[in-house]
Each structure stands twice: as C-alpha cells, then as structure tokens.
Design an enzyme around this catalytic site. Structure first.
Site, PDB file in Angstrom:
ATOM      1  N   ASP A 145       0.852  -1.190   0.000  1.00 21.62           N
ATOM      2  CA  ASP A 145       0.000   0.000   0.000  1.00 21.62           C
ATOM      3  C   ASP A 145       0.896   1.252   0.000  1.00 21.62           C
ATOM      4  OD1 ASP A 145      -2.439   1.356   0.224  1.00 21.62           O
ATOM      5  OD2 ASP A 145      -2.428   1.301   2.423  1.00 21.62           O
TER       6      ASP A 145
ATOM      7  N   GLU B  52      -1.494   6.034  -9.049  1.00 23.85           N
ATOM      8  CA  GLU B  52      -2.464   7.005  -8.513  1.00 23.85           C
ATOM      9  C   GLU B  52      -2.348   8.336  -9.224  1.00 23.85           C
ATOM     10  OE1 GLU B  52      -2.977   7.211  -4.243  1.00 23.85           O
ATOM     11  OE2 GLU B  52      -3.852   9.216  -4.332  1.00 23.85           O
TER      12      GLU B  52
HETATM   13  O1  G3H Z   1      -3.241   4.893   3.798  1.00 21.26           O
HETATM   14  C1  G3H Z   1      -2.697   4.554   4.833  1.00 21.26           C
HETATM   15  C2  G3H Z   1      -3.097   3.313   5.548  1.00 21.26           C
HETATM   16  O2  G3H Z   1      -4.204   3.549   6.389  1.00 21.26           O
HETATM   17  C3  G3H Z   1      -1.936   2.751   6.298  1.00 21.26           C
HETATM   18  O3  G3H Z   1      -1.607   3.570   7.362  1.00 21.26           O
HETATM   19  O4  G3H Z   1       0.776   4.114   7.040  1.00 21.26           O
HETATM   20  O5  G3H Z   1      -0.277   4.260   9.315  1.00 21.26           O
HETATM   21  O6  G3H Z   1       0.152   2.029   8.258  1.00 21.26           O
HETATM   22  P1  G3H Z   1      -0.120   3.490   8.037  1.00 21.26           P
HETATM   23  P1  13P Z   2      -8.935   4.909   5.573  1.00 28.89           P
HETATM   24  O1  13P Z   2      -8.003   5.709   6.414  1.00 28.89           O
HETATM   25  O2  13P Z   2     -10.142   5.736   5.169  1.00 28.89           O
HETATM   26  O3  13P Z   2      -9.339   3.631   6.184  1.00 28.89           O
HETATM   27  O4  13P Z   2      -8.164   4.561   4.197  1.00 28.89           O
HETATM   28  C1  13P Z   2      -7.218   3.531   4.147  1.00 28.89           C
HETATM   29  C2  13P Z   2      -6.417   3.535   2.898  1.00 28.89           C
HETATM   30  O5  13P Z   2      -6.703   4.201   1.932  1.00 28.89           O
HETATM   31  C3  13P Z   2      -5.227   2.676   2.858  1.00 28.89           C
HETATM   32  O6  13P Z   2      -4.491   2.867   1.693  1.00 28.89           O
HETATM   33 ZN    ZN Z   3      -4.556   4.855   0.915  1.00 24.61          ZN
END
Ligand code: G3H
Ligand code: 13P
Ligand code: ZN
Length: 320
Positions: free
Chosen positions: A93, A145
C-alpha cells in the site's frame, strides 16, 4: 527472489476483471499483526469473498516485511482450514519508491502500489512506468495514482483534495501500463475526514467521466472508512478522547462499487473497532493482563466489521 505464485497467492488482474463486470469491489484491508490477518481472512472465508491483504510502509517497519509475508502465506492455508479457498493478494500500500516496490516483489508480494500522486505529472508517469516494467516481468500487478487525497498518507499529508483530472487518465494508463488506477474523488485518509454536520459527497460525476474515458479499467478508492458513530461512541464511553468526526457514507461506497471501482481500501474503521473492544475489556476488567483476553475480543469485533463491509458495502460476498 521469491515468487508469490509459490506461496499460493494471486495477483489482482483476474479478480479485478471479474469485480468490474460483476458490479462489486474487492476488499483491501490493511494488516500489521496476526489478529488483523485472522479477522480479515475469517470474514473473507465466511462470506466467500476474495481479499487483498495490504501492507503499508509503516506496517513493514512495525512488523517486518518477511514476517508479514509469512503471515500472508499462512493466511491462504488458514482460509483452507476454514473450508474456503480464498484468493489472497498480498499488496504493498502506498509504495513511495522504485526500490521499495522492487524489494516487496522480491519478497513475494503479488501486487504493489506505486504512489507518485504527489509528483509532477511527467515524473509520476516515469516512476510508475519503471515499476510496471519491473513488476510485469514477474506477473506482479501494479496500482498507480492520479490526484491527491486530503488527509495523511503514511508520512505525507495534504490539506485539501486535488481531484483526479479525467482528461489525464487515458494518457497515464497508456504511458505507464498500470493494471489499476487509484483516483481522488472526495475520499480521504484517516478517522477525521469531516466534521459532524458536513455533508460528505464523493464525486460520482468525476468517476463516471473517468469511466467513459477508460471503459472497464479497474479503479481503486483509497480513504474509504466510514467512521462508524457507534464505535466512536463506544471508544469515548470507555475513556477514549476522539473528537467527533464522520467518514464516507457507506451507501455512497456501495454505489461506487457497482461501477468500475473494483478495490476499496479500508483501514481506519478497523483500527477504531479494535480500539473500542480493547478499551471495553480494560475498563470493565481492570485486573485483566492476558493479551488474549483483550486482543481476542478486538479480533472478534474486527471480523464482525469486515463481514459487514464485505456484504453491505463492497458486495463481494459469494464471489468465490
Ligand atoms: O493509507 C494509509 C493506511 O491507512 C496505512 O496507514 O501508514 O499508518 O500504516 P499506516
Ligand atoms: P482509511 O483511512 O479511510 O481507512 O483509508 C485507508 C487507505 O486508503 C489505505 O491505503
Ligand atoms: Zn490509501
């Protein structure tokens, strides 16, 4: 080099093609630990839904990439033990560099996101193209993106949305060769998206214009937590201090998932659910100190939340 194919994982290509045609979206839930993974897989198995296990850069730093990959590999077996052959994608991600994407691919990820959305357009194209060229050699799928979401994305934060410009999408998809595209149409990251009284409205008009320009191309929505008010209330009832806030209405996400939106990212709602359950146990049983006694209920509440999302928000139940 470890191939995800030897780990029983799948890439996202076929899942997305089926989801676009079928008018539903594949759940993409973030995980950082065993309890989250178990909840995600249990919800997916119980509802017969394919699933994307997402690992952020922060998750990698927290839990170690190799351990997370072993957990995802184990998740496939775990689902089988629950009686369902769940297609599991292990996805990076918000990858922010070619090196990070390459490293995840070499460690057995089946899908990566390269997020060049904060870069000038041509730099985003060049970086995304480079990742696609590398990833496709190993049949790993790539999400790009265009447009910037408000809120915090890993270490990057933006005050306001920059909506995706529909006139750019065709050129971006053609030049980069990406397999799916994350767009910015009014969703945002985190648990504090809108103040109570505001009227969140995702821009379905922009989504539809994008769909007309790249018909059938898989679209991804980030920042799709809805900030369930009963859960926020429970957190605060048990000593939390969350400021009032609302998220993206679930009906709007359901509507979007009927279109070419085939992956919806949810993380914050899961964090809220786990926090509510842990707080409740620790307040009601202050003498408790066995982590299983508070992480177990947290896992159960997360499973319940994700089961609801799969059935009522994404519509991906009974798709295996
Ligand atoms: O978009 C971000 C996701 O919610 C992951 O969050 O970078 O705090 O693990 P993080
Ligand atoms: P939320 O913070 O709305 O759950 O989104 C998560 C997300 O986009 C992870 O890439
Ligand atoms: Zn995200």
């Amino acid at each position: 080099m470890i191939s995800y194919k030897d780990l029983g994982l799948v890439n996202s290509r076929e899942l997305f093609a089926k989801a676009v045609k079928g008018g539903y979206a594949i759940p993409a839930f973030n995980f950082n630990n065993m309890e989250q993974m178990q909840a995600i897989i249990t919800a997916a198995a119980n509802t017969k839904s394919p699933v994307i296990l997402q690992v952020s850069k922060g998750a990698r730093n927290y839990a170690n990439q190799t351990l997370l990959r072993y957990m995802a590999q184990g998740a496939v077996e775990f689902a089988k033990e629950l009686g369902v052959d769940v297609p599991v994608v292990l996805h990076l991600d918000h990858g922010d560099s070619f090196e990070l994407c390459k490293s995840c691919i070499e460690y057995g990820f089946s899908s990566v996101m390269i997020d060049g959305s904060h870069l000038p357009y041509e730099e985003n194209v060049a970086l995304t193209r480079k990742v696609v060229e590398y990833a496709h050699q190993y049949d790993v799928t790539v999400e790009g993106e265009l447009g910037v979401l408000a809120g915090v994305e890993d270490e990057v934060s933006a005050e306001t949305h920059t909506y995706t410009r529909p006139e750019e999408v065709e050129d971006f998809v053609k030049k980069t060769g990406v397999d799916s595209l994350a767009i910015s149409i009014g969703t945002s990251h985190g648990a504090f998206k809108f103040k109570p009284g505001q009227k969140p409205q995702i821009r379905l008009d922009i989504l539809h214009e994008i769909e007309q320009r790249i018909p059938g191309f898989p679209i991804v929505l980030h920042g799709s937590s809805s900030v369930p008010q009963d859960i926020v209330k429970e957190i605060n009832q048990y000593g939390g201090k969350l400021v009032d806030s609302i998220g993206i209405p679930e009906e709007q996400l359901r509507e979007a998932s009927k279109s070419a939106v085939c992956k919806i990212n949810i993380d914050s709602d899961g964090r809220l659910a786990m926090t509510a359950a842990v707080r409740k146990v620790l307040v009601e049983k202050p003498a408790e100190f066995d982590p299983r006694k508070y992480l177990g209920p947290a896992r159960d509440k997360l499973t319940e939340l994700y089961t609801h999302k799969i059935i009522n928000v994404l519509g991906s139940n009974n798709q295996i």
